[in-house]
Design a protein around this motif. Structure first.
Motif, PDB file in Angstrom:
ATOM      1  N   PHE A  37      30.814  46.575  47.922  1.00 44.33           N
ATOM      2  CA  PHE A  37      30.954  46.339  46.489  1.00 44.33           C
ATOM      3  C   PHE A  37      32.388  46.040  46.060  1.00 44.33           C
ATOM      4  O   PHE A  37      32.645  45.759  44.893  1.00 44.33           O
ATOM      5  CB  PHE A  37      30.427  47.549  45.704  1.00 44.33           C
ATOM      6  N   GLY A  38      33.349  46.137  46.959  1.00 46.45           N
ATOM      7  CA  GLY A  38      34.730  45.815  46.648  1.00 46.45           C
ATOM      8  C   GLY A  38      35.439  46.829  45.769  1.00 46.45           C
ATOM      9  O   GLY A  38      36.379  46.478  45.061  1.00 46.45           O
ATOM     10  N   VAL A  39      34.994  48.096  45.823  1.00 44.38           N
ATOM     11  CA  VAL A  39      35.625  49.137  45.003  1.00 44.38           C
ATOM     12  C   VAL A  39      35.971  50.335  45.871  1.00 44.38           C
ATOM     13  O   VAL A  39      35.376  50.557  46.921  1.00 44.38           O
ATOM     14  CB  VAL A  39      34.697  49.584  43.839  1.00 44.38           C
ATOM     15  N   ASP A  40      36.966  51.086  45.420  1.00 46.02           N
ATOM     16  CA  ASP A  40      37.335  52.344  46.065  1.00 46.02           C
ATOM     17  C   ASP A  40      36.988  53.490  45.126  1.00 46.02           C
ATOM     18  O   ASP A  40      36.770  53.291  43.928  1.00 46.02           O
ATOM     19  CB  ASP A  40      38.828  52.375  46.388  1.00 46.02           C
ATOM     20  N   ILE A  41      36.981  54.703  45.653  1.00 45.63           N
ATOM     21  CA  ILE A  41      36.702  55.889  44.857  1.00 45.63           C
ATOM     22  C   ILE A  41      38.028  56.387  44.292  1.00 45.63           C
ATOM     23  O   ILE A  41      38.940  56.704  45.045  1.00 45.63           O
ATOM     24  CB  ILE A  41      36.021  56.976  45.703  1.00 45.63           C
ATOM     25  N   GLU A  42      38.095  56.455  42.976  1.00 45.66           N
ATOM     26  CA  GLU A  42      39.321  56.883  42.299  1.00 45.66           C
ATOM     27  C   GLU A  42      39.104  58.269  41.695  1.00 45.66           C
ATOM     28  O   GLU A  42      38.075  58.548  41.095  1.00 45.66           O
ATOM     29  CB  GLU A  42      39.687  55.895  41.199  1.00 45.66           C
ATOM     30  N   LEU A  97      40.681  61.148  39.085  1.00 48.81           N
ATOM     31  CA  LEU A  97      41.581  61.421  37.956  1.00 48.81           C
ATOM     32  C   LEU A  97      42.298  60.170  37.458  1.00 48.81           C
ATOM     33  O   LEU A  97      43.490  60.203  37.155  1.00 48.81           O
ATOM     34  CB  LEU A  97      42.605  62.501  38.324  1.00 48.81           C
ATOM     35  N   GLY A  98      41.556  59.106  37.363  1.00 50.19           N
ATOM     36  CA  GLY A  98      42.132  57.875  36.844  1.00 50.19           C
ATOM     37  C   GLY A  98      41.793  57.680  35.378  1.00 50.19           C
ATOM     38  O   GLY A  98      41.214  58.559  34.730  1.00 50.19           O
ATOM     39  N   PRO A  99      42.130  56.524  34.834  1.00 49.51           N
ATOM     40  CA  PRO A  99      41.864  56.260  33.416  1.00 49.51           C
ATOM     41  C   PRO A  99      40.371  56.130  33.083  1.00 49.51           C
ATOM     42  O   PRO A  99      39.992  56.207  31.920  1.00 49.51           O
ATOM     43  CB  PRO A  99      42.601  54.950  33.149  1.00 49.51           C
ATOM     44  N   TYR A 100      39.516  55.957  34.113  1.00 51.59           N
ATOM     45  CA  TYR A 100      38.087  55.786  33.866  1.00 51.59           C
ATOM     46  C   TYR A 100      37.300  57.076  34.009  1.00 51.59           C
ATOM     47  O   TYR A 100      36.075  57.060  34.015  1.00 51.59           O
ATOM     48  CB  TYR A 100      37.514  54.729  34.813  1.00 51.59           C
ATOM     49  N   GLY A 101      37.976  58.213  34.181  1.00 54.07           N
ATOM     50  CA  GLY A 101      37.303  59.501  34.262  1.00 54.07           C
ATOM     51  C   GLY A 101      37.693  60.277  35.511  1.00 54.07           C
ATOM     52  O   GLY A 101      38.594  59.895  36.261  1.00 54.07           O
ATOM     53  N   PHE A 102      36.982  61.395  35.710  1.00 59.06           N
ATOM     54  CA  PHE A 102      37.271  62.274  36.847  1.00 59.06           C
ATOM     55  C   PHE A 102      37.069  61.540  38.164  1.00 59.06           C
ATOM     56  O   PHE A 102      37.936  61.542  39.031  1.00 59.06           O
ATOM     57  CB  PHE A 102      36.377  63.520  36.773  1.00 59.06           C
ATOM     58  N   LEU A 103      35.903  60.914  38.348  1.00 57.03           N
ATOM     59  CA  LEU A 103      35.607  60.086  39.520  1.00 57.03           C
ATOM     60  C   LEU A 103      35.137  58.732  39.029  1.00 57.03           C
ATOM     61  O   LEU A 103      34.305  58.652  38.126  1.00 57.03           O
ATOM     62  CB  LEU A 103      34.496  60.701  40.376  1.00 57.03           C
ATOM     63  N   ALA A 104      35.655  57.683  39.622  1.00 58.82           N
ATOM     64  CA  ALA A 104      35.244  56.344  39.221  1.00 58.82           C
ATOM     65  C   ALA A 104      35.318  55.411  40.416  1.00 58.82           C
ATOM     66  O   ALA A 104      36.089  55.627  41.345  1.00 58.82           O
ATOM     67  CB  ALA A 104      36.144  55.836  38.097  1.00 58.82           C
ATOM     68  N   LEU A 105      34.483  54.388  40.381  1.00 62.11           N
ATOM     69  CA  LEU A 105      34.546  53.322  41.373  1.00 62.11           C
ATOM     70  C   LEU A 105      35.371  52.203  40.757  1.00 62.11           C
ATOM     71  O   LEU A 105      34.974  51.581  39.775  1.00 62.11           O
ATOM     72  CB  LEU A 105      33.132  52.843  41.726  1.00 62.11           C
ATOM     73  N   THR A 106      36.538  51.975  41.345  1.00 59.40           N
ATOM     74  CA  THR A 106      37.522  51.062  40.768  1.00 59.40           C
ATOM     75  C   THR A 106      37.965  50.062  41.826  1.00 59.40           C
ATOM     76  O   THR A 106      38.154  50.439  42.987  1.00 59.40           O
ATOM     77  CB  THR A 106      38.753  51.865  40.287  1.00 59.40           C
ATOM     78  N   PRO A 107      38.160  48.793  41.454  1.00 60.35           N
ATOM     79  CA  PRO A 107      38.754  47.864  42.422  1.00 60.35           C
ATOM     80  C   PRO A 107      40.108  48.392  42.911  1.00 60.35           C
ATOM     81  O   PRO A 107      40.866  48.993  42.147  1.00 60.35           O
ATOM     82  CB  PRO A 107      38.917  46.571  41.617  1.00 60.35           C
ATOM     83  N   LYS A 108      40.387  48.173  44.183  1.00 55.70           N
ATOM     84  CA  LYS A 108      41.573  48.755  44.810  1.00 55.70           C
ATOM     85  C   LYS A 108      42.871  48.391  44.083  1.00 55.70           C
ATOM     86  O   LYS A 108      43.777  49.210  43.976  1.00 55.70           O
ATOM     87  CB  LYS A 108      41.638  48.321  46.281  1.00 55.70           C
ATOM     88  N   ASP A 109      42.964  47.197  43.571  1.00 56.38           N
ATOM     89  CA  ASP A 109      44.188  46.757  42.897  1.00 56.38           C
ATOM     90  C   ASP A 109      44.402  47.447  41.550  1.00 56.38           C
ATOM     91  O   ASP A 109      45.525  47.479  41.046  1.00 56.38           O
ATOM     92  CB  ASP A 109      44.153  45.243  42.675  1.00 56.38           C
ATOM     93  N   LEU A 110      43.339  48.007  40.972  1.00 59.99           N
ATOM     94  CA  LEU A 110      43.427  48.600  39.639  1.00 59.99           C
ATOM     95  C   LEU A 110      43.505  50.125  39.648  1.00 59.99           C
ATOM     96  O   LEU A 110      43.458  50.743  38.585  1.00 59.99           O
ATOM     97  CB  LEU A 110      42.225  48.159  38.797  1.00 59.99           C
ATOM     98  N   MET A 167      32.913  53.313  52.956  1.00 63.81           N
ATOM     99  CA  MET A 167      32.912  51.965  53.534  1.00 63.81           C
ATOM    100  C   MET A 167      31.898  51.057  52.829  1.00 63.81           C
ATOM    101  O   MET A 167      32.162  49.874  52.627  1.00 63.81           O
ATOM    102  CB  MET A 167      32.601  52.022  55.035  1.00 63.81           C
ATOM    103  N   VAL A 168      30.757  51.619  52.462  1.00 62.11           N
ATOM    104  CA  VAL A 168      29.764  50.837  51.719  1.00 62.11           C
ATOM    105  C   VAL A 168      30.344  50.407  50.374  1.00 62.11           C
ATOM    106  O   VAL A 168      30.213  49.243  49.968  1.00 62.11           O
ATOM    107  CB  VAL A 168      28.453  51.643  51.529  1.00 62.11           C
ATOM    108  N   PHE A 169      30.996  51.338  49.690  1.00 66.34           N
ATOM    109  CA  PHE A 169      31.613  50.991  48.409  1.00 66.34           C
ATOM    110  C   PHE A 169      32.715  49.956  48.581  1.00 66.34           C
ATOM    111  O   PHE A 169      32.786  48.981  47.843  1.00 66.34           O
ATOM    112  CB  PHE A 169      32.193  52.233  47.711  1.00 66.34           C
ATOM    113  N   ARG A 170      33.588  50.176  49.578  1.00 64.30           N
ATOM    114  CA  ARG A 170      34.758  49.303  49.747  1.00 64.30           C
ATOM    115  C   ARG A 170      34.369  47.903  50.204  1.00 64.30           C
ATOM    116  O   ARG A 170      34.797  46.907  49.627  1.00 64.30           O
ATOM    117  CB  ARG A 170      35.734  49.920  50.738  1.00 64.30           C
TER     118      ARG A 170
END
Length: 142
Positions: A44-49, A51-64, A38-41
């Protein structure tokens, strides 16, 4: 109905205490993960992703998010583990015959951070004390 646990329910109470201890740890852990998410979302406006394109774990905007949205998984898992926590709370409440207020207070352990860890120690102690109280009472044969 008499107040307090019945001698026939001792085995069920011990089993329910074991399940309660496990469910309180799991629910408390997922509640802390949920708080972090919830703090991240919302902070900071990001979700926890995962296995995405930014690595194993990444903080990414929800739309991306192109991988697995771990934030949504944390939300869903906490919800179901809280249902398990409430179920074990209900079983203990019914078997030991505690007040309804006590049921509600214990239920707060799944929504107030760190409270479930406190109750994981307190509730089993109180439940086992209620069972021990049965051993000190004289037996009545009907």
């Amino acid at each position: 109905m008499p107040i307090g646990p019945q001698p026939d329910d001792v085995i069920k109470i011990r089993r329910a205490v074991s399940v309660y201890k496990v469910s309180s740890y799991i629910t408390g852990s997922f509640l802390l993960l949920l708080l972090l998410m919830m703090v991240f979302r919302y902070g900071f406006g990001v979700d926890i992703e995962l296995l995405g394109p930014y690595g194993f774990l990444a903080l990414t905007p929800k739309d991306l998010i192109a991988g697995i949205n771990l934030s949504t998984i944390i939300l869903i898992a906490h919800g179901w583990f809280y249902v398990l926590y409430l179920g074990t709370d209900f079983v203990l409440w019914r078997l030991i015959r505690w007040s309804f207020t006590r049921f509600l207070v214990i239920a707060l352990g799944g929504v107030i951070p760190f409270l479930s860890f406190y109750f994981e120690r307190r509730v089993p102690t109180d439940a086992l004390a209620a069972i021990a109280h049965l051993d000190t009472q004289p037996k009545v044969n009907a």
